[in-house]
Design a protein around this motif. Sequence first.
Motif, PDB file in Angstrom:
ATOM      1  N   GLY A   1       0.832  -1.281   0.026  1.00 44.27           N
ATOM      2  CA  GLY A   1      -0.082  -0.018   0.014  1.00 44.27           C
ATOM      3  C   GLY A   1       0.731   1.368   0.050  1.00 44.27           C
ATOM      4  O   GLY A   1       1.963   1.154   0.849  1.00 44.27           O
TER       5      GLY A   1
ATOM      6  N   ARG B   1      -1.390  -0.825  -3.939  1.00 51.55           N
ATOM      7  CA  ARG B   1      -2.910  -0.143  -3.848  1.00 51.55           C
ATOM      8  C   ARG B   1      -2.583   0.950  -3.026  1.00 51.55           C
ATOM      9  O   ARG B   1      -1.933   1.357  -2.096  1.00 51.55           O
ATOM     10  CB  ARG B   1      -3.499  -0.999  -2.584  1.00 51.55           C
ATOM     11  CG  ARG B   1      -4.875  -0.538  -1.984  1.00 51.55           C
ATOM     12  CD  ARG B   1      -5.657  -1.425  -0.984  1.00 51.55           C
ATOM     13  NE  ARG B   1      -6.699  -0.691  -0.545  1.00 51.55           N
ATOM     14  CZ  ARG B   1      -7.287  -1.550   0.483  1.00 51.55           C
ATOM     15  NH1 ARG B   1      -7.198  -2.624   0.643  1.00 51.55           N
ATOM     16  NH2 ARG B   1      -8.445  -0.762   1.100  1.00 51.55           N
ATOM     17  N   GLU B   2      -3.080   2.155  -3.818  1.00 53.37           N
ATOM     18  CA  GLU B   2      -2.826   3.616  -3.511  1.00 53.37           C
ATOM     19  C   GLU B   2      -4.328   3.896  -2.927  1.00 53.37           C
ATOM     20  O   GLU B   2      -5.147   3.644  -3.337  1.00 53.37           O
ATOM     21  CB  GLU B   2      -2.726   4.508  -4.775  1.00 53.37           C
ATOM     22  CG  GLU B   2      -2.385   5.665  -4.531  1.00 53.37           C
ATOM     23  CD  GLU B   2      -2.122   6.806  -5.601  1.00 53.37           C
ATOM     24  OE1 GLU B   2      -0.965   6.618  -6.019  1.00 53.37           O
ATOM     25  OE2 GLU B   2      -3.018   7.028  -6.349  1.00 53.37           O
ATOM     26  N   ASP B   3      -3.745   4.537  -1.700  1.00 56.92           N
ATOM     27  CA  ASP B   3      -5.300   4.946  -1.028  1.00 56.92           C
ATOM     28  C   ASP B   3      -4.741   6.019   0.329  1.00 56.92           C
ATOM     29  O   ASP B   3      -3.429   6.101   0.571  1.00 56.92           O
ATOM     30  CB  ASP B   3      -5.869   3.871  -0.261  1.00 56.92           C
ATOM     31  CG  ASP B   3      -7.161   4.164  -0.047  1.00 56.92           C
ATOM     32  OD1 ASP B   3      -7.685   5.189  -0.047  1.00 56.92           O
ATOM     33  OD2 ASP B   3      -8.101   3.106  -0.189  1.00 56.92           O
ATOM     34  N   LEU B   4      -5.572   6.548   0.901  1.00 60.89           N
ATOM     35  CA  LEU B   4      -5.301   7.336   2.005  1.00 60.89           C
ATOM     36  C   LEU B   4      -4.678   6.454   3.222  1.00 60.89           C
ATOM     37  O   LEU B   4      -4.908   5.554   3.435  1.00 60.89           O
ATOM     38  CB  LEU B   4      -6.484   8.392   2.574  1.00 60.89           C
ATOM     39  CG  LEU B   4      -7.185   9.112   1.353  1.00 60.89           C
ATOM     40  CD1 LEU B   4      -8.343   9.932   2.209  1.00 60.89           C
ATOM     41  CD2 LEU B   4      -6.037   9.931   0.611  1.00 60.89           C
TER      42      LEU B   4
ATOM     43  N   ARG C   1      -6.962   4.449   5.630  1.00 61.53           N
ATOM     44  CA  ARG C   1      -7.494   3.388   5.017  1.00 61.53           C
ATOM     45  C   ARG C   1      -6.258   2.136   4.764  1.00 61.53           C
ATOM     46  O   ARG C   1      -6.851   1.007   4.903  1.00 61.53           O
ATOM     47  CB  ARG C   1      -8.152   3.578   3.660  1.00 61.53           C
ATOM     48  CG  ARG C   1      -9.625   4.466   3.850  1.00 61.53           C
ATOM     49  CD  ARG C   1     -10.514   4.359   2.736  1.00 61.53           C
ATOM     50  NE  ARG C   1     -10.181   5.157   1.648  1.00 61.53           N
ATOM     51  CZ  ARG C   1     -10.691   6.304   1.340  1.00 61.53           C
ATOM     52  NH1 ARG C   1     -11.328   7.055   2.226  1.00 61.53           N
ATOM     53  NH2 ARG C   1     -10.176   7.015   0.199  1.00 61.53           N
ATOM     54  N   LEU C   2      -5.254   2.688   4.619  1.00 63.74           N
ATOM     55  CA  LEU C   2      -4.323   1.507   4.101  1.00 63.74           C
ATOM     56  C   LEU C   2      -3.878   1.040   5.603  1.00 63.74           C
ATOM     57  O   LEU C   2      -3.703  -0.424   5.554  1.00 63.74           O
ATOM     58  CB  LEU C   2      -2.960   2.154   3.666  1.00 63.74           C
ATOM     59  CG  LEU C   2      -3.058   2.874   2.255  1.00 63.74           C
ATOM     60  CD1 LEU C   2      -1.407   3.404   1.822  1.00 63.74           C
ATOM     61  CD2 LEU C   2      -3.371   1.475   1.446  1.00 63.74           C
TER      62      LEU C   2
ATOM     63  N   HIS D   1      -6.105  13.568   3.730  1.00 61.40           N
ATOM     64  CA  HIS D   1      -4.735  13.431   3.168  1.00 61.40           C
ATOM     65  C   HIS D   1      -3.760  13.669   4.227  1.00 61.40           C
ATOM     66  O   HIS D   1      -3.992  15.020   5.080  1.00 61.40           O
ATOM     67  CB  HIS D   1      -4.509  14.399   1.901  1.00 61.40           C
ATOM     68  CG  HIS D   1      -5.118  13.976   0.840  1.00 61.40           C
ATOM     69  ND1 HIS D   1      -4.500  12.955  -0.164  1.00 61.40           N
ATOM     70  CD2 HIS D   1      -6.570  14.214   0.328  1.00 61.40           C
ATOM     71  CE1 HIS D   1      -5.390  12.920  -1.236  1.00 61.40           C
ATOM     72  NE2 HIS D   1      -6.712  13.323  -0.767  1.00 61.40           N
TER      73      HIS D   1
END
Length: 303
Positions: free
Chosen positions: A100, A129-132, A135-136, A202
Amino acid sequence: MRPLPTLRQLRYLVALAEHKHFGRAAESCFATQSTLSAGLQELENLLDVKLVERSKRKVMLTPLGEAIVARARTVLREAEDIADLAHASKDPLTGALRLGVIPTIGPYLLPRVLPPLRQTYPNLRLYLREDLTARLLEALGDGDIDVALIALPFQTDELEVRSLGHDPFLLAVRADDALAKAAVLDLDAIPEERLLLLDEGHCLREHALAACRLEPSRHRDDFRATSLPTLVQMVANRLGVTLLPKMAVDAGLLGGTGLVAKPLSASAPAREIALVWRPTTPRTVEFNLLADMLASFAVMPGN
């Protein structure tokens, strides 16, 4: 000894809990719907309890079924760790690895590090997996990803943290802006009413506020962006100024925009780039090897 549920049965139950649909759950387990349904019936018979409420319109788990799903996720994760431990002992950084990464790091660090990573570890299959950040870390705790590349400070609880270096902030301004004349900017010189930030969620937004020693309510709130390229375009269109991580600027984020990046005084804090993973993972040696590779391309202390 009492007969115990099999990993296959538990996997079927977890899949049904996630998809709430027999067909989609079976597809996710690479099984037929009849096989999944039979496996769940075997599990209910084995435990002598009702786990699933079946009807023509919807699928629901009983309260006991939901409680068992929570335990089953842990059991399945531990079983995967056993297989990973055996695999890692033979050849580190081979096979599947789910990484992530937050969007203010991924596009600027990974294009530089992935080619040499593939060359050094050709049998590694890296799933991104790209996410904030929040959530990661949730996905990491649930076992949906193996390791995460994030920026600190951020609450990491009991996770293992490997620092990769520090990434200072630069102020992005138009070349014709009065602020562009200074060689180095003091934090007090940044007009609060002109500062543009990423949207809530963010971590870079919180880091930027901390860098300027601002409370969330003390900066302009009428314009927000969900990506660094959008922020850059807003500055180019004379809507304000913004703080950018040096990593992104070095990767060419300002190319063709007419903007310049001005360094801040030495007293300005920087974000810390870090790789984090579960303390229970058997792949610590592998993740440290990955961290070594990432650190050689990340922004390092003193830069």
